[in-house]
Design an enzyme around this catalytic site. Structure first.
Site, PDB file in Angstrom:
ATOM      1  N   LYS A   1      44.073  44.146  45.178  1.00 52.11           N
ATOM      2  CA  LYS A   1      43.984  42.417  45.022  1.00 52.11           C
ATOM      3  C   LYS A   1      45.781  41.833  45.232  1.00 52.11           C
ATOM      4  CE  LYS A   1      39.939  41.576  44.957  1.00 52.11           C
ATOM      5  NZ  LYS A   1      39.424  43.070  45.261  1.00 52.11           N
TER       6      LYS A   1
ATOM      7  N   GLU B   1      46.341  34.909  37.258  1.00 50.05           N
ATOM      8  CA  GLU B   1      46.624  33.937  38.146  1.00 50.05           C
ATOM      9  C   GLU B   1      46.053  32.419  37.645  1.00 50.05           C
ATOM     10  OE1 GLU B   1      45.123  35.076  42.155  1.00 50.05           O
ATOM     11  OE2 GLU B   1      43.117  34.001  41.652  1.00 50.05           O
TER      12      GLU B   1
ATOM     13  N   ARG C   1      34.026  44.863  54.816  1.00 57.63           N
ATOM     14  CA  ARG C   1      32.559  45.101  55.169  1.00 57.63           C
ATOM     15  C   ARG C   1      31.518  44.211  55.291  1.00 57.63           C
ATOM     16  NH1 ARG C   1      30.302  43.246  50.770  1.00 57.63           N
ATOM     17  NH2 ARG C   1      31.637  42.892  48.713  1.00 57.63           N
TER      18      ARG C   1
END
Length: 489
Positions: free
Chosen positions: A117, A201, A293
């Site tokens: 990430k 965050e 995906r």
């Protein structure tokens, strides 16, 4: 360019069945592996060839060495991972390539990049994609995390650095909650991803969750197939997905498309993929992650575009160029997907199991059902609770909502509790109908929804029960006429 004549599906359930159908239309022989728990799966019967993998039922779809061994024995050309399990494992993708199989998906380096990430956030930031303020490196201990959270300012969100799908994620609104929630997020991340590093965050309160579907070939051609609104979530898990978003400003929509396609061109991405954003109340948008995906919710995009995403994914992996340019893609109408889960909404959505005793499915124009259920099927207890996806389509938003009501009322599953009653409540809610929802929608509205199993019965279910009662009386005595029965339908 290599032709694909035989393809192994390293997955189970409805997505395995979905890929089998795509293979049949492309003239490709389909092969599945299956666990002992899945021996009675309908996809096992539908595939051209099926091979058991004995032992732990979850490991059957995670130990890729055994899957590759089966692919070799079956003389396959390619392997499709589906979603979940090994679908975002760069190691598995590379192992397929190293063993001379075509991996149906992006390059391993892109799977690895977007599986991290923080690395993906930095990479996207460098090429001009807006991101949220937060940490750039993993946070491993609570003291460091607490200090960073104080600097960013509450509320903050703690996320698993090497995870996704809403797992290992906690929202912290006040400083005194941080330690407890950091530990909870870390433990969940260890459970699902075997890694406990987190990143922190700034948290955007009640944004919309918007994602853009990308399709890219090996020759630098990148197109988008519009966006999906995934704002209706429960504990960061998607419940309903909509294409296109019924509330997104057209100028913001175009910016999202431009940013997404330009980013994929700069990175040299290939295959299908989904770039996910948060959009705040002022229409500012921020990249949160990319899924390398096929998505669970890909059918809604197929419904409005007419493009078979699974087939294009297979063709791109084989080396084909995209058969269309952006200006040749026409997006029309609205589609909604309802995730049908075996869970009890009255008991905090606790997973349920059992045997399918009765299974009455909706149909008619604009109704699609992706599921592997059938009457007599016993649900395994070791897998995800999603048992199907109901998708409806209409030319306008109001028509799509009306069709959803009708289709959900027709849907009847007996043998275990499902969340169909929740979906029926949602489509009748004024906030949903007016498309003014955000990611806080379910948290705000759950308490006022009527999820009682009896009172939430649809007209179709009530008729079915009345019909069964009448038939029972007829068997007991011959005083009830057939004429009375037929007035029910």
């Amino acid at each position: 360019m290599r032709s694909i004549k035989k393809l192994l599906i390293a997955n189970r359930g409805e997505i395995a069945l979905r890929i089998i159908r795509a293979c049949k239309e492309l003239g490709i022989i389909s092969v599945v592996v299956f666990s002992e728990a899945d021996a009675n799966g309908v996809w096992v019967v539908k595939a051209d060839e099926a091979y058991p993998i004995l032992g732990n039922p979850i490991d059957a779809y995670l130990h890729y060495e055994r899957i590759i061994d089966v692919a070799k024995k079956a003389k396959c050309d390619a392997i499709h991972p589906g979603y979940g399990f090994l679908s975002e494992s760069a190691e598995f993708a590379q192992a397929c390539i190293d063993n001379d199989f075509i991996f149906i998906g992006p390059k391993p380096e892109h799977i690895e990049l977007f599986g991290d990430k923080m690395a993906s956030k930095e990479a996207m930031k460098k090429i001009g994609v807006p991101v949220l303020e937060g940490t750039n490196t993993p946070v491993a201990n609570v003291e460091e995390g607490e200090k960073i959270a104080q600097e960013i300012g509450f509320p903050v969100i703690i996320k698993a650095a090497f995870g996704g799908g809403g797992r290992g994620m906690r929202i912290v609104r006040e400083a005194q909650e941080f330690c407890q929630l950091f530990e909870a997020a870390t433990n969940e991340s260890m459970k699902y991803f075997a890694q406990g590093e987190m990143f922190i965050e700034k948290f955007v309160e009640n944004p919309r969750h918007i994602e853009v579907q990308i399709v890219a070939d090996k020759y630098g051609n990148v197109v988008h197939l519009g966006e999906r609104d995934c704002s209706i979530q429960r504990r960061h898990q998607k419940v309903i997905e909509i294409a296109p978003s019924p509330s997104l400003d057209d100028k913001v929509r175009q910016k999202l498309f431009d940013v997404a396609t330009n980013a994929m061109k700069k990175l040299g991405y290939e295959s299908v993929g989904t770039i996910e954003y948060l959009v705040d109340a002022q229409d500012n948008f921020y990249f949160i992650e990319m899924n390398t995906r096929v998505q669970v919710e890909h059918p809604v995009t197929e419904m409005i575009s007419g493009i078979d995403i699974i087939q294009r994914m297979i063709e791109i992996a084989a080396g084909d160029r995209l058969m269309f340019q952006q200006e040749e893609i026409f997006l029309r109408g609205y589609a909604i997907e309802f995730r049908i889960n075996s869970e009890n909404p009255q008991k905090d959505f606790f997973p349920t199991t059992g045997v399918v005793k009765k299974y009455l499915t909706p149909g008619g124009p604009g109704v699609r059902l992706d599921s592997s259920l059938y009457t007599g099927y016993e649900l395994p207890t070791c897998y995800d609770s999603m048992v199907g996806k109901l998708i409806v389509y209409a030319l306008d938003w109001k028509g799509c909502v009306r069709k959803a009501k009708r289709a959900l009322d027709e849907f009847y599953i007996e043998g275990f509790e499902t969340n169909i009653s929740l979906h029926r409540e949602i489509v009748r809610d004024e906030v949903f109908q007016s498309a003014t929802f955000d990611t806080g929608y379910l948290d705000k509205n759950m308490k006022r929804f009527n999820l009682d199993a009896q009172s939430a019965l649809s007209d179709e279910e009530e008729k079915m029960k009345q019909f069964e009662e009448m038939i029972a009386k007829m068997k007991e005595n011959k005083l009830v006429s057939l004429k009375n029965c037929f007035t029910l339908y």
